[in-house]
Write a protein that holds these residues in place. Structure first.
Motif, PDB file in Angstrom:
ATOM      1  N   GLY A  32       0.798  -1.214   0.000  1.00 39.02           N
ATOM      2  CA  GLY A  32       0.000   0.000   0.000  1.00 39.02           C
ATOM      3  C   GLY A  32       0.834   1.268   0.000  1.00 39.02           C
ATOM      4  N   ALA A  33       0.181   2.379   0.306  1.00 41.53           N
ATOM      5  CA  ALA A  33       0.809   3.697   0.166  1.00 41.53           C
ATOM      6  C   ALA A  33       1.664   4.104   1.367  1.00 41.53           C
ATOM      7  CB  ALA A  33      -0.271   4.756  -0.061  1.00 41.53           C
ATOM      8  N   ARG A  34       1.383   3.553   2.541  1.00 39.85           N
ATOM      9  CA  ARG A  34       2.019   4.095   3.753  1.00 39.85           C
ATOM     10  C   ARG A  34       3.544   4.002   3.758  1.00 39.85           C
ATOM     11  NH1 ARG A  34       1.574   6.583   8.262  1.00 39.85           N
ATOM     12  NH2 ARG A  34       2.686   5.961  10.148  1.00 39.85           N
ATOM     13  N   PRO A  35       4.165   2.877   3.396  1.00 41.40           N
ATOM     14  CA  PRO A  35       5.636   2.863   3.419  1.00 41.40           C
ATOM     15  C   PRO A  35       6.264   3.935   2.538  1.00 41.40           C
ATOM     16  CG  PRO A  35       4.785   0.637   3.259  1.00 41.40           C
ATOM     17  CD  PRO A  35       3.620   1.547   3.055  1.00 41.40           C
TER      18      PRO A  35
ATOM     19  N   VAL B  91       8.899   6.801   3.665  1.00 47.29           N
ATOM     20  CA  VAL B  91      10.207   6.960   3.026  1.00 47.29           C
ATOM     21  C   VAL B  91      10.361   8.382   2.486  1.00 47.29           C
ATOM     22  CG1 VAL B  91      11.685   6.207   1.126  1.00 47.29           C
ATOM     23  CG2 VAL B  91      10.462   4.508   2.497  1.00 47.29           C
ATOM     24  N   ASP B  92       9.319   8.887   1.842  1.00 46.15           N
ATOM     25  CA  ASP B  92       9.374  10.257   1.320  1.00 46.15           C
ATOM     26  C   ASP B  92       9.586  11.274   2.440  1.00 46.15           C
ATOM     27  OD1 ASP B  92       8.993   9.348  -1.233  1.00 46.15           O
ATOM     28  OD2 ASP B  92       6.844   9.818  -1.302  1.00 46.15           O
ATOM     29  N   ASN B  93       9.090  10.945   3.618  1.00 51.32           N
ATOM     30  CA  ASN B  93       9.161  11.854   4.764  1.00 51.32           C
ATOM     31  C   ASN B  93      10.520  11.832   5.457  1.00 51.32           C
ATOM     32  OD1 ASN B  93       7.992  12.279   8.001  1.00 51.32           O
ATOM     33  ND2 ASN B  93       7.400  13.711   6.396  1.00 51.32           N
ATOM     34  N   MET B  94      11.370  10.877   5.110  1.00 51.13           N
ATOM     35  CA  MET B  94      12.679  10.737   5.762  1.00 51.13           C
ATOM     36  C   MET B  94      13.628  11.867   5.397  1.00 51.13           C
ATOM     37  SD  MET B  94      13.414   6.652   5.251  1.00 51.13           S
ATOM     38  CE  MET B  94      14.989   6.717   6.138  1.00 51.13           C
TER      39      MET B  94
ATOM     40  N   ASP C 295       7.776  11.498  10.779  1.00 51.97           N
ATOM     41  CA  ASP C 295       7.309  10.115  10.692  1.00 51.97           C
ATOM     42  C   ASP C 295       8.345   9.197  10.051  1.00 51.97           C
ATOM     43  OD1 ASP C 295       4.980  10.859  11.885  1.00 51.97           O
ATOM     44  OD2 ASP C 295       3.747  10.787  10.079  1.00 51.97           O
ATOM     45  N   GLY C 296       9.130   9.738   9.135  1.00 52.26           N
ATOM     46  CA  GLY C 296      10.144   8.936   8.473  1.00 52.26           C
ATOM     47  C   GLY C 296      11.208   8.398   9.415  1.00 52.26           C
ATOM     48  N   ASP C 297      11.330   9.030  10.585  1.00 53.21           N
ATOM     49  CA  ASP C 297      12.307   8.545  11.565  1.00 53.21           C
ATOM     50  C   ASP C 297      11.962   7.152  12.090  1.00 53.21           C
ATOM     51  OD1 ASP C 297      14.201  10.588  11.539  1.00 53.21           O
ATOM     52  OD2 ASP C 297      13.099  11.812  12.975  1.00 53.21           O
ATOM     53  N   MET C 298      10.742   6.685  11.830  1.00 52.02           N
ATOM     54  CA  MET C 298      10.417   5.304  12.170  1.00 52.02           C
ATOM     55  C   MET C 298      11.421   4.349  11.528  1.00 52.02           C
ATOM     56  SD  MET C 298       6.275   5.309  11.707  1.00 52.02           S
ATOM     57  CE  MET C 298       6.205   3.532  11.787  1.00 52.02           C
TER      58      MET C 298
ATOM     59  N   TRP D  95       0.804  -2.194  11.748  1.00 46.96           N
ATOM     60  CA  TRP D  95       0.584  -2.090  10.298  1.00 46.96           C
ATOM     61  C   TRP D  95       1.745  -2.814   9.631  1.00 46.96           C
ATOM     62  CZ3 TRP D  95      -3.792  -1.502   8.204  1.00 46.96           C
ATOM     63  CH2 TRP D  95      -3.944  -1.170   6.840  1.00 46.96           C
ATOM     64  N   PRO D  96       1.633  -4.137   9.475  1.00 47.84           N
ATOM     65  CA  PRO D  96       2.771  -4.949   9.028  1.00 47.84           C
ATOM     66  C   PRO D  96       3.430  -4.467   7.748  1.00 47.84           C
ATOM     67  CG  PRO D  96       1.027  -6.370   9.848  1.00 47.84           C
ATOM     68  CD  PRO D  96       0.461  -4.978   9.826  1.00 47.84           C
ATOM     69  N   ALA D  97       2.684  -3.847   6.842  1.00 52.43           N
ATOM     70  CA  ALA D  97       3.246  -3.417   5.565  1.00 52.43           C
ATOM     71  C   ALA D  97       4.444  -2.498   5.738  1.00 52.43           C
ATOM     72  CB  ALA D  97       2.181  -2.713   4.726  1.00 52.43           C
ATOM     73  N   THR D  98       4.425  -1.669   6.773  1.00 51.18           N
ATOM     74  CA  THR D  98       5.532  -0.751   7.014  1.00 51.18           C
ATOM     75  C   THR D  98       6.841  -1.505   7.217  1.00 51.18           C
ATOM     76  OG1 THR D  98       4.030   0.854   8.011  1.00 51.18           O
ATOM     77  CG2 THR D  98       6.365   1.093   8.523  1.00 51.18           C
ATOM     78  N   VAL D  99       6.782  -2.584   8.005  1.00 54.38           N
ATOM     79  CA  VAL D  99       7.970  -3.384   8.267  1.00 54.38           C
ATOM     80  C   VAL D  99       8.283  -4.298   7.087  1.00 54.38           C
ATOM     81  CG1 VAL D  99       9.063  -5.016   9.851  1.00 54.38           C
ATOM     82  CG2 VAL D  99       7.501  -3.279  10.743  1.00 54.38           C
ATOM     83  N   THR D 100       7.253  -4.806   6.415  1.00 55.98           N
ATOM     84  CA  THR D 100       7.460  -5.669   5.245  1.00 55.98           C
ATOM     85  C   THR D 100       8.272  -4.953   4.176  1.00 55.98           C
ATOM     86  OG1 THR D 100       5.430  -6.923   5.642  1.00 55.98           O
ATOM     87  CG2 THR D 100       6.295  -6.926   3.384  1.00 55.98           C
ATOM     88  N   TYR D 101       7.987  -3.681   3.972  1.00 53.61           N
ATOM     89  CA  TYR D 101       8.745  -2.906   2.964  1.00 53.61           C
ATOM     90  C   TYR D 101      10.223  -2.930   3.293  1.00 53.61           C
ATOM     91  CZ  TYR D 101       9.892   0.963  -0.233  1.00 53.61           C
ATOM     92  OH  TYR D 101      10.435   1.728  -1.233  1.00 53.61           O
ATOM     93  N   TYR D 102      10.561  -2.645   4.538  1.00 51.31           N
ATOM     94  CA  TYR D 102      11.965  -2.648   4.966  1.00 51.31           C
ATOM     95  C   TYR D 102      12.545  -4.055   4.883  1.00 51.31           C
ATOM     96  CZ  TYR D 102      16.134  -2.055   7.848  1.00 51.31           C
ATOM     97  OH  TYR D 102      17.438  -2.044   8.292  1.00 51.31           O
ATOM     98  N   ALA D 103      11.792  -5.039   5.366  1.00 48.51           N
ATOM     99  CA  ALA D 103      12.294  -6.423   5.401  1.00 48.51           C
ATOM    100  C   ALA D 103      12.590  -6.936   3.989  1.00 48.51           C
ATOM    101  CB  ALA D 103      11.290  -7.326   6.093  1.00 48.51           C
TER     102      ALA D 103
END
Length: 408
Positions: free
Chosen positions: A36-39, A43-46, A372-375, A395-403
């Motif tokens: 989805g859009a959240r990751p 990333v854009d916010n970093m 928020d990007g500091d997550m 929200w697993p997708a956030t971590v899935t993107y990184y993983a």
């Protein structure tokens, strides 16, 4: 789970640790992982830098299911927690391990609830006149300066009655004068969009659903909020019943990570159910005070000697800010590594906006948190320097993107 290494060595370390093991992805091929859009927003916010550049390079995936990603209560950033709908959302987002917090009902059956006594904030029980009167403390409106009150437990009702309830987003209005006002308290950073009537689950139903996905289980034996034994039901029987459910369902112990905040539960499993106990997760809330943090850190070698292999504090306890302003591993994190223990941590995506330094989960690094990007900045330190083996996320997708980006 603490090992200091970089991504290139992570999979090797995971496999060699023999505790958290990546299962083959063949059984996940029947669905397409969507982040989805959240990751992308995060990333854009970093802030500009090497980590942001690396994550941007991964924007087209592929995104894969990973045991590094643990679904915390389903996907409660947007779905009512511990509902069938939340589990399905977490699966689609790439979580390799799904959680059920295990509580018991009046007839001593196991169900999925984050706390034994949270039905008043997570379900529609107060709207159900046939069940609301059975609550330990039925709804009392706010009046004359006194706050609202309600206290409804799984142990107040039977399993059959529990199954008739609807799940809602966790929250309440402390100033409510009516039940309807009380139930309208969803935190500002979540949503009621998917909260029409979440389908609640028994523990056995959760096992059946997750098994059909071919994913891993992490059931948490919730600390009882009623006096034990409860009508003759002992803590030991409660702990045993949870494990017995997996044995009866034919689930291999390697797929199960039982959890508890009570060390006696961990020791019970280590002694009575060693095949499950070796993956038991000690959820460590002692770190919540400075004194408790120091005592918890000092206790780690002794816990390791007793057979505890996985520690799981909230992730704030694993990092700190050094004199140069960099986020680095904490004393607790270093102690677990020295003891040869593994670390799982919790819970990503529970904090809302981070532009003011975050909340409970960022308390040791708040001076250097401003967006928020500091997550992802914090997650990167947890992975690359602390060496965590998995992290719970709302929200697993956030971590899935990184993983997926780093091959976890």
């Amino acid at each position: 789970m603490t090992r200091i290494f970089f991504a290139s060595g992570l999979l090797l370390s995971l496999a060699s640790a023999g505790v958290i093991q990546q299962r083959g992805h063949g059984h996940h091929d029947k669905w397409h992982v969507e982040v989805g859009a959240r990751p992308y927003y995060l990333v854009d916010n970093m802030d500009a830098g090497a980590l942001k550049s690396q994550l941007q390079k991964c924007e087209n995936g592929p995104f894969k299911t990973s045991d590094f990603v643990i679904s915390h209560r389903g996907a409660p950033l947007q779905f009512p927690e511990h509902t069938v709908q939340g589990l399905h959302a977490a699966r689609r987002q790439g979580a390799g391990i799904l959680e059920c917090d295990v509580a018991f009902t009046k007839d001593k059956q196991l169900v999925c609830r984050h706390a034994q006594c949270d039905l008043h904030t997570t379900t529609n029980i107060l709207n159900r006149t046939d069940l609301a009167s059975k609550c330990t403390r039925p709804f009392t409106p706010a009046k004359d300066g006194k706050p609202v009150d309600a206290f409804c437990c799984t142990s107040d009702i039977t399993e059959a009655e529990f199954k008739t309830l609807c799940g809602k987003m966790d929250g309440f209005n402390p100033n409510a004068t009516t039940v309807q006002q009380y139930m309208d308290g969803t935190p500002y950073f979540r949503t009621d969009l998917y909260s029409t009537c979440g389908t609640l689950m028994t523990h056995n139903e959760y096992i059946k659903i997750v098994d059909s996905f071919g994913l891993g289980f992490t059931p948490e034996l919730k600390t009882p909020q009623v006096k034990m034994p409860f009508n003759g039901y002992t803590q030991q029987q409660y702990a045993q019943d949870m494990i017995d459910a997996y044995k009866k369902a034919g689930i291999d112990p390697s797929r199960v990570w039982p959890q508890s905040f009570l060390p006696d539960d961990i020791f019970y499993w280590l002694e009575k159910e060693p095949k499950f106990g070796k993956q038991a997760v000690y959820l460590d809330e002692r770190v919540d005070t400075p004194e408790g943090y120091a005592n918890a850190t000092a206790s780690i070698p002794g816990l390791a000697k007793r057979g505890v292999r996985i520690m799981a504090p909230a992730f704030f306890a694993l990092t700190k800010v050094d004199a140069s302003g960099k986020i680095v591993p904490s004393e607790y994190a270093i102690a677990t590594k020295k003891a040869g223990m593994d670390v799982i941590t919790w819970s990503f995506e529970r904090s809302g906006w981070l532009n003011k330094g975050g909340d409970y989960y960022y308390q040791y690094v708040s001076p250097v948190i401003n967006n928020d990007g500091d997550m992802y900045t914090v997650l990167d330190v947890l992975v690359q320097q602390v060496g965590i083996k998995a992290i719970f996320s709302d929200w697993p997708a956030t971590v899935t993107y990184y993983a997926s980006c780093f091959g976890l």
